[in-house]
Scaffold this motif. Structure first.
Motif, mmCIF file in Angstrom:
data_model
loop_
_atom_site.group_PDB
_atom_site.id
_atom_site.type_symbol
_atom_site.label_atom_id
_atom_site.label_comp_id
_atom_site.label_asym_id
_atom_site.label_seq_id
_atom_site.Cartn_x
_atom_site.Cartn_y
_atom_site.Cartn_z
ATOM 1 N N LEU A 90 -10.766 -27.802 -39.472
ATOM 2 C CA LEU A 90 -11.846 -27.474 -38.285
ATOM 3 C C LEU A 90 -13.391 -27.925 -38.378
ATOM 4 C CD1 LEU A 90 -11.966 -25.460 -35.908
ATOM 5 C CD2 LEU A 90 -12.686 -23.475 -37.156
ATOM 6 N N SER A 91 -13.928 -27.910 -39.664
ATOM 7 C CA SER A 91 -15.182 -28.519 -39.770
ATOM 8 C C SER A 91 -15.249 -29.843 -39.251
ATOM 9 C CB SER A 91 -15.479 -28.114 -41.129
ATOM 10 O OG SER A 91 -16.460 -28.841 -41.566
ATOM 11 N N PHE A 92 -13.962 -30.989 -39.814
ATOM 12 C CA PHE A 92 -14.200 -31.881 -39.589
ATOM 13 C C PHE A 92 -14.124 -32.322 -38.293
ATOM 14 C CE2 PHE A 92 -11.572 -35.815 -38.859
ATOM 15 C CZ PHE A 92 -12.168 -36.684 -39.390
ATOM 16 N N LEU A 93 -12.967 -31.785 -37.502
ATOM 17 C CA LEU A 93 -12.928 -31.861 -35.782
ATOM 18 C C LEU A 93 -14.159 -31.494 -35.154
ATOM 19 C CD1 LEU A 93 -9.109 -30.732 -35.653
ATOM 20 C CD2 LEU A 93 -10.108 -33.084 -35.639
ATOM 21 N N GLY A 94 -14.801 -30.411 -35.466
ATOM 22 C CA GLY A 94 -15.879 -29.891 -34.739
ATOM 23 C C GLY A 94 -17.211 -31.119 -35.046
ATOM 24 N N PRO A 119 -21.129 -13.200 -39.195
ATOM 25 C CA PRO A 119 -22.707 -13.697 -39.226
ATOM 26 C C PRO A 119 -23.313 -13.906 -40.524
ATOM 27 C CG PRO A 119 -22.078 -11.566 -37.908
ATOM 28 C CD PRO A 119 -20.782 -12.237 -38.790
ATOM 29 N N VAL A 120 -22.926 -13.410 -41.694
ATOM 30 C CA VAL A 120 -23.486 -13.571 -42.955
ATOM 31 C C VAL A 120 -23.170 -14.937 -43.349
ATOM 32 C CG1 VAL A 120 -23.265 -12.891 -45.515
ATOM 33 C CG2 VAL A 120 -23.553 -11.065 -43.661
ATOM 34 N N LEU A 121 -21.829 -15.317 -43.433
ATOM 35 C CA LEU A 121 -21.438 -16.699 -43.597
ATOM 36 C C LEU A 121 -21.712 -17.754 -42.531
ATOM 37 C CD1 LEU A 121 -17.554 -16.131 -44.666
ATOM 38 C CD2 LEU A 121 -19.493 -16.657 -46.036
ATOM 39 N N SER A 122 -22.052 -17.486 -41.328
ATOM 40 C CA SER A 122 -22.608 -18.435 -40.610
ATOM 41 C C SER A 122 -23.935 -18.758 -40.907
ATOM 42 C CB SER A 122 -22.749 -17.937 -38.972
ATOM 43 O OG SER A 122 -21.247 -17.725 -38.506
ATOM 44 N N ALA A 148 -24.677 -28.962 -39.939
ATOM 45 C CA ALA A 148 -24.608 -27.459 -39.789
ATOM 46 C C ALA A 148 -23.616 -26.940 -38.875
ATOM 47 C CB ALA A 148 -26.315 -27.148 -39.008
ATOM 48 N N THR A 149 -22.978 -27.923 -37.811
ATOM 49 C CA THR A 149 -21.962 -27.416 -37.089
ATOM 50 C C THR A 149 -20.567 -27.266 -38.070
ATOM 51 O OG1 THR A 149 -22.815 -28.603 -35.015
ATOM 52 C CG2 THR A 149 -20.366 -28.069 -35.113
ATOM 53 N N HIS A 194 -16.433 -24.391 -40.781
ATOM 54 C CA HIS A 194 -15.686 -24.381 -42.102
ATOM 55 C C HIS A 194 -15.720 -22.949 -42.416
ATOM 56 C CE1 HIS A 194 -14.144 -25.777 -46.034
ATOM 57 N NE2 HIS A 194 -14.997 -25.138 -46.484
ATOM 58 N N ASN A 195 -16.584 -22.060 -42.441
ATOM 59 C CA ASN A 195 -16.657 -20.678 -42.701
ATOM 60 C C ASN A 195 -15.476 -19.975 -41.566
ATOM 61 O OD1 ASN A 195 -18.209 -20.671 -44.894
ATOM 62 N ND2 ASN A 195 -20.108 -20.625 -43.554
ATOM 63 N N LEU A 196 -15.819 -20.438 -40.507
ATOM 64 C CA LEU A 196 -14.868 -19.893 -39.387
ATOM 65 C C LEU A 196 -13.092 -20.027 -39.508
ATOM 66 C CD1 LEU A 196 -14.776 -18.280 -36.426
ATOM 67 C CD2 LEU A 196 -14.977 -20.203 -35.421
ATOM 68 N N GLY A 197 -13.065 -21.421 -39.950
ATOM 69 C CA GLY A 197 -11.767 -21.549 -40.355
ATOM 70 C C GLY A 197 -11.050 -20.748 -41.555
ATOM 71 N N GLN A 198 -11.883 -20.725 -42.588
ATOM 72 C CA GLN A 198 -11.316 -19.788 -43.676
ATOM 73 C C GLN A 198 -11.464 -18.342 -43.369
ATOM 74 O OE1 GLN A 198 -14.393 -20.726 -46.628
ATOM 75 N NE2 GLN A 198 -12.903 -22.398 -47.497
#
Length: 175
Positions: free
Chosen positions: A88-92, A139-142, A111-112, A117-121
């Motif tokens: 998800l991080s790579f594609l984003g 929010p904390v992980l973001s 930063a994106t 990456h956190n969202l995918g996890q």
């Protein structure tokens, strides 16, 4: 650049990402308010790959990093979490780089990637736990993802400016 040079470059980037991932795994994270948060040092190499290689080749770097770090000390659950976050991080990051053009810097792309990456996890965690309440941790992980993404982006910017071979591959990729 010959095919052999490109394969060697991909292999070197993958090896560096694996080493950085293993080093990061051994560093304890000192912030108790964000358990499980990591710096994402291996994403430094992912960003270099995105800016110096075509999509298919940079995806190979990410795939080899995931596979090798899992084989060198991971579990099936770490593979699931890492794969979801990394893909998800790579594609984003690729999407933001392509659509943002010159308006979005390497730091913004990084930063994106930190946020995604956190969202995918967290999506994997919510699937495993069978509840969406896991996403309340977003929010904390973001916040942590943005901070680490900025730090990794600054490092990647510096690395790409100061390393001659990376500059050469970047110029060839941009042509």
């Amino acid at each position: 650049m010959t095919k052999t040079q490109k394969l060697i470059y991909i292999s070197l980037l993958s090896a560096q990402a694996v080493i950085l991932g293993l080093i990061e795994r051994s560093i304890p994270f000192p912030f108790a308010f964000a358990p499980g948060a990591k710096l994402g040092i291996a994403n430094l190499i992912t960003i270099v790959a995105i800016y110096t290689l075509p999509f298919k080749d940079s995806m190979k770097v990410v795939g080899m990093r995931l596979l090798m770090t899992t084989l060198l000390g991971g579990t099936i659950s770490t593979l699931l979490y890492s794969t979801a976050g990394a893909v998800l991080s790579f594609l984003g990051m690729v999407f933001v780089k392509m659509t943002g053009g010159k308006k979005v810097s390497i730091i913004g792309v990084s930063a994106t990637g930190g946020i995604l990456h956190n969202l995918g996890q967290l999506f994997v965690a919510s699937f495993i736990a069978q509840t969406w309440t896991v996403l309340l941790y977003l929010p904390v992980l973001s916040f942590m993802g943005i901070l680490s993404g900025i730090a990794i982006g600054i490092s990647a910017n510096f690395l790409m400016d100061k390393t001659s071979i990376v500059r050469r591959f970047r110029r060839q990729y941009e042509e």
